[in-house]
Design an enzyme around this catalytic site. Structure first.
Site: not given
Ligand code: 5GP
Ligand code: ZN
Length: 137
Positions: A4, A7, A30, A46, A86, A92, A97, A99, A101
């Site tokens: 992950c 994680c 991000d 997690h 999301n 989306g 894990h 998070h 925004h």
């Molecule tokens: P989701 O689409 O799952 O809501 O958003 C995942 C977010 O994680 C995306 O905006 C993507 O740019 C961000 N993200 C993906 N991998 C990494 C990473 O390794 N480091 C950071 N800081 N953000 C990440």
């Molecule tokens: Zn995780």
């Protein structure tokens, strides 16, 4: 959890730009920002989604979100944000894990409101939709 990416970030195995840390959460920039200051608030434990988040962490989670907003307001001189999760792949979610925004918003930033992420109005009336929900609750 193994494999992950978040994680790995919360355990310090992958570098990230840490904006703020609390006992159970990390706020990081991000990696592909959709606006200046686009920040993710990530629980260290997690959880796949919001439903899994332990309720005893909810206050700390909201507090972290508020503190990041106050910080970004000062840095980017805006009071406006798009905030959200999301939840699930159809919405989306690409990282499984939890998070949250935090996206600072600006005049003419070419974004829309939350309404612009989906337009799938129901075929049934509001009354029918309401009854379906009430029958289950
Ligand atoms: P989701 O689409 O799952 O809501 O958003 C995942 C977010 O994680 C995306 O905006 C993507 O740019 C961000 N993200 C993906 N991998 C990494 C990473 O390794 N480091 C950071 N800081 N953000 C990440
Ligand atoms: Zn995780």
């Amino acid at each position: 959890m193994k494999d992950c990416i978040f994680c790995k970030i919360t355990q310090g195995e992958i570098k990230s730009y840490i904006v703020k840390e609390s006992p159970n959460f990390l706020a990081v920039l991000d990696i592909h920002p959709h606006s200046p200051g686009h920040t993710l608030v990530i629980p260290k434990e997690h959880f796949v989604n919001l439903k899994e988040l332990k309720l005893e962490l909810a206050e700390e989670f909201i507090k972290m979100i508020q503190e990041i907003m106050i910080l970004l307001e000062k840095v980017f001189m805006t009071n406006d944000f798009t905030l959200g999760i999301n939840e699930g792949p159809l919405a989306g979610q690409t990282v499984s894990h939890l998070h949250f925004h935090i996206m600072p918003r600006f005049k003419n930033d070419r974004g829309g409101s939350i309404h612009s992420v989906v337009y799938n109005p129901p075929q049934e009336s509001l009354e029918v939709i309401y009854q379906r929900i009430k029958n289950e609750s």
